[in-house]
Design an enzyme around this catalytic site. Structure first.
Site, PDB file in Angstrom:
ATOM      1  N   HIS A  61      27.034   7.325   2.245  1.00 32.24           N
ATOM      2  CA  HIS A  61      27.952   6.419   1.545  1.00 32.24           C
ATOM      3  C   HIS A  61      29.179   7.200   1.101  1.00 32.24           C
ATOM      4  CE1 HIS A  61      24.750   3.195   0.254  1.00 32.24           C
ATOM      5  NE2 HIS A  61      24.640   3.531   1.517  1.00 32.24           N
ATOM      6  N   CYS A  71      23.810   5.835  -5.153  1.00 32.07           N
ATOM      7  CA  CYS A  71      25.058   6.489  -5.543  1.00 32.07           C
ATOM      8  C   CYS A  71      25.153   6.609  -7.066  1.00 32.07           C
ATOM      9  CB  CYS A  71      26.251   5.735  -4.971  1.00 32.07           C
ATOM     10  SG  CYS A  71      26.299   5.812  -3.163  1.00 32.07           S
ATOM     11  N   CYS A 100      25.910   1.581  -5.354  1.00 26.40           N
ATOM     12  CA  CYS A 100      24.514   1.168  -5.289  1.00 26.40           C
ATOM     13  C   CYS A 100      23.693   2.077  -6.213  1.00 26.40           C
ATOM     14  CB  CYS A 100      24.004   1.252  -3.853  1.00 26.40           C
ATOM     15  SG  CYS A 100      23.852   2.953  -3.236  1.00 26.40           S
ATOM     16  N   GLU A 114      30.654   7.442  -1.725  1.00 28.67           N
ATOM     17  CA  GLU A 114      30.489   8.172  -2.980  1.00 28.67           C
ATOM     18  C   GLU A 114      29.720   9.476  -2.777  1.00 28.67           C
ATOM     19  OE1 GLU A 114      29.597   3.776  -4.170  1.00 28.67           O
ATOM     20  OE2 GLU A 114      29.604   4.984  -2.333  1.00 28.67           O
TER      21      GLU A 114
END
Length: 147
Positions: A55, A88, A85, A57
Protein backbone atom coordinates in the site's frame (compact mmCIF):
# COMPACT_ATOMS: atom_id res chain seq x y z
CA UNK A 1 -2.63 28.92 -1.62
CA UNK A 2 0.33 29.02 0.76
CA UNK A 3 3.32 27.16 -0.74
CA UNK A 4 3.63 24.54 2.00
CA UNK A 5 -0.02 24.22 2.94
CA UNK A 6 -1.78 20.95 3.73
CA UNK A 7 -3.53 21.28 0.34
CA UNK A 8 -0.14 21.56 -1.40
CA UNK A 9 1.07 18.30 0.14
CA UNK A 10 -2.23 16.50 -0.53
CA UNK A 11 -1.97 17.57 -4.17
CA UNK A 12 1.47 15.93 -4.22
CA UNK A 13 -0.14 12.75 -2.86
CA UNK A 14 -2.78 13.03 -5.59
CA UNK A 15 0.01 13.09 -8.21
CA UNK A 16 1.20 9.76 -6.78
CA UNK A 17 -2.36 8.40 -6.90
CA UNK A 18 -2.54 9.41 -10.57
CA UNK A 19 0.59 7.31 -11.28
CA UNK A 20 -1.13 4.33 -9.61
CA UNK A 21 -4.24 4.96 -11.71
CA UNK A 22 -2.20 5.00 -14.92
CA UNK A 23 -0.50 1.73 -13.91
CA UNK A 24 -3.83 0.00 -13.21
CA UNK A 25 -3.41 0.07 -9.43
CA UNK A 26 -6.08 1.29 -7.02
CA UNK A 27 -5.24 5.00 -7.11
CA UNK A 28 -3.95 5.79 -3.65
CA UNK A 29 -0.97 8.08 -3.20
CA UNK A 30 0.97 9.18 -0.14
CA UNK A 31 3.68 11.63 0.81
CA UNK A 32 5.47 12.02 4.12
CA UNK A 33 6.68 15.45 5.15
CA UNK A 34 9.36 16.46 7.65
CA UNK A 35 10.13 20.13 8.34
CA UNK A 36 7.92 21.16 5.38
CA UNK A 37 9.95 18.97 3.01
CA UNK A 38 8.69 15.83 1.28
CA UNK A 39 10.95 12.98 2.38
CA UNK A 40 8.93 10.12 0.86
CA UNK A 41 6.47 9.63 -2.01
CA UNK A 42 4.62 6.44 -2.82
CA UNK A 43 1.59 4.94 -4.51
CA UNK A 44 -0.19 1.58 -4.33
CA UNK A 45 1.82 -1.18 -6.00
CA UNK A 46 0.05 -4.34 -4.91
CA UNK A 47 -0.44 -5.58 -8.50
CA UNK A 48 3.02 -4.60 -9.76
CA UNK A 49 4.81 -6.19 -6.80
CA UNK A 50 2.26 -9.01 -6.28
CA UNK A 51 2.30 -8.02 -2.61
CA UNK A 52 -0.87 -7.33 -0.65
CA UNK A 53 1.13 -5.16 1.79
CA UNK A 54 2.41 -2.79 -0.93
CA UNK A 55 0.00 0.00 0.00
CA UNK A 56 1.09 3.59 -0.58
CA UNK A 57 1.38 4.25 3.16
CA UNK A 58 3.54 1.18 3.82
CA UNK A 59 5.96 2.05 1.01
CA UNK A 60 6.07 5.70 2.14
CA UNK A 61 6.79 4.73 5.78
CA UNK A 62 9.76 2.60 4.71
CA UNK A 63 11.09 5.33 2.40
CA UNK A 64 10.70 8.01 5.10
CA UNK A 65 12.49 5.89 7.70
CA UNK A 66 15.33 5.33 5.21
CA UNK A 67 15.45 9.05 4.43
CA UNK A 68 15.69 9.97 8.12
CA UNK A 69 17.89 7.05 9.10
CA UNK A 70 15.45 6.39 11.95
CA UNK A 71 12.61 3.98 12.58
CA UNK A 72 10.32 6.54 14.22
CA UNK A 73 8.58 9.26 12.23
CA UNK A 74 7.90 11.63 15.10
CA UNK A 75 7.52 15.20 13.84
CA UNK A 76 6.44 13.89 10.42
CA UNK A 77 3.12 14.25 8.61
CA UNK A 78 1.51 11.74 6.25
CA UNK A 79 -0.78 12.93 3.46
CA UNK A 80 -2.69 10.06 1.86
CA UNK A 81 -5.54 10.22 -0.62
CA UNK A 82 -7.64 7.47 1.01
CA UNK A 83 -8.31 6.72 4.67
CA UNK A 84 -5.72 4.14 5.78
CA UNK A 85 -6.75 0.54 6.34
CA UNK A 86 -6.10 -1.29 9.62
CA UNK A 87 -2.76 -2.68 8.36
CA UNK A 88 -1.52 0.80 7.46
CA UNK A 89 -2.99 2.21 10.67
CA UNK A 90 -0.95 -0.33 12.63
CA UNK A 91 2.22 0.63 10.77
CA UNK A 92 1.48 4.30 11.45
CA UNK A 93 1.02 3.44 15.13
CA UNK A 94 4.43 1.74 15.29
CA UNK A 95 6.14 4.52 13.33
CA UNK A 96 4.82 7.07 15.87
CA UNK A 97 4.00 9.50 13.05
CA UNK A 98 2.77 12.82 14.43
CA UNK A 99 -0.03 13.69 12.00
CA UNK A 100 -2.10 11.91 9.36
CA UNK A 101 -4.19 13.76 6.77
CA UNK A 102 -6.38 11.71 4.46
CA UNK A 103 -8.61 12.70 1.58
CA UNK A 104 -11.50 10.32 0.89
CA UNK A 105 -13.03 8.12 3.56
CA UNK A 106 -13.06 4.36 3.04
CA UNK A 107 -16.44 3.20 4.40
CA UNK A 108 -15.61 -0.49 3.81
CA UNK A 109 -11.96 -0.92 4.79
CA UNK A 110 -10.88 2.29 6.50
CA UNK A 111 -9.39 1.91 9.97
CA UNK A 112 -12.18 4.01 11.52
CA UNK A 113 -14.70 1.30 10.53
CA UNK A 114 -12.63 -1.71 11.54
CA UNK A 115 -10.34 -0.48 14.34
CA UNK A 116 -10.86 3.18 15.31
CA UNK A 117 -8.36 3.01 18.18
CA UNK A 118 -5.43 1.78 16.08
CA UNK A 119 -3.59 5.10 15.58
CA UNK A 120 -1.08 6.11 18.24
CA UNK A 121 -2.90 8.18 20.92
CA UNK A 122 -0.61 11.15 20.21
CA UNK A 123 -1.20 11.04 16.43
CA UNK A 124 -3.42 13.83 15.12
CA UNK A 125 -5.84 12.50 12.46
CA UNK A 126 -7.56 14.83 9.99
CA UNK A 127 -9.89 13.49 7.30
CA UNK A 128 -11.57 15.08 4.32
CA UNK A 129 -8.64 17.10 2.93
CA UNK A 130 -9.37 17.52 -0.81
CA UNK A 131 -11.94 14.78 -0.27
CA UNK A 132 -13.78 15.37 -3.57
CA UNK A 133 -10.64 15.24 -5.73
CA UNK A 134 -9.36 12.13 -3.93
CA UNK A 135 -12.74 10.38 -4.03
CA UNK A 136 -13.36 11.23 -7.68
CA UNK A 137 -10.12 9.51 -8.74
CA UNK A 138 -11.11 6.32 -6.88
CA UNK A 139 -14.61 6.39 -8.42
CA UNK A 140 -13.14 6.95 -11.89
CA UNK A 141 -10.86 3.93 -11.39
CA UNK A 142 -13.69 1.58 -10.38
CA UNK A 143 -15.97 2.91 -13.13
CA UNK A 144 -13.20 2.13 -15.63
CA UNK A 145 -12.81 -1.40 -14.18
CA UNK A 146 -16.52 -2.08 -14.68
CA UNK A 147 -16.41 -1.09 -18.38
Amino acid sequence: MELYSDEYFMNEALKQAQIAFEEGEIPVGAVIVSKNRIIAKAYNQTEKLQDVTAHAEMIAITAAANSLGAKYLTNCRLYVTLEPCTMCGGALFWSQISEVYFGATDPKRGFRQTNPNIPHPKTKITGGLLEKECGDLILKFFDKLRE
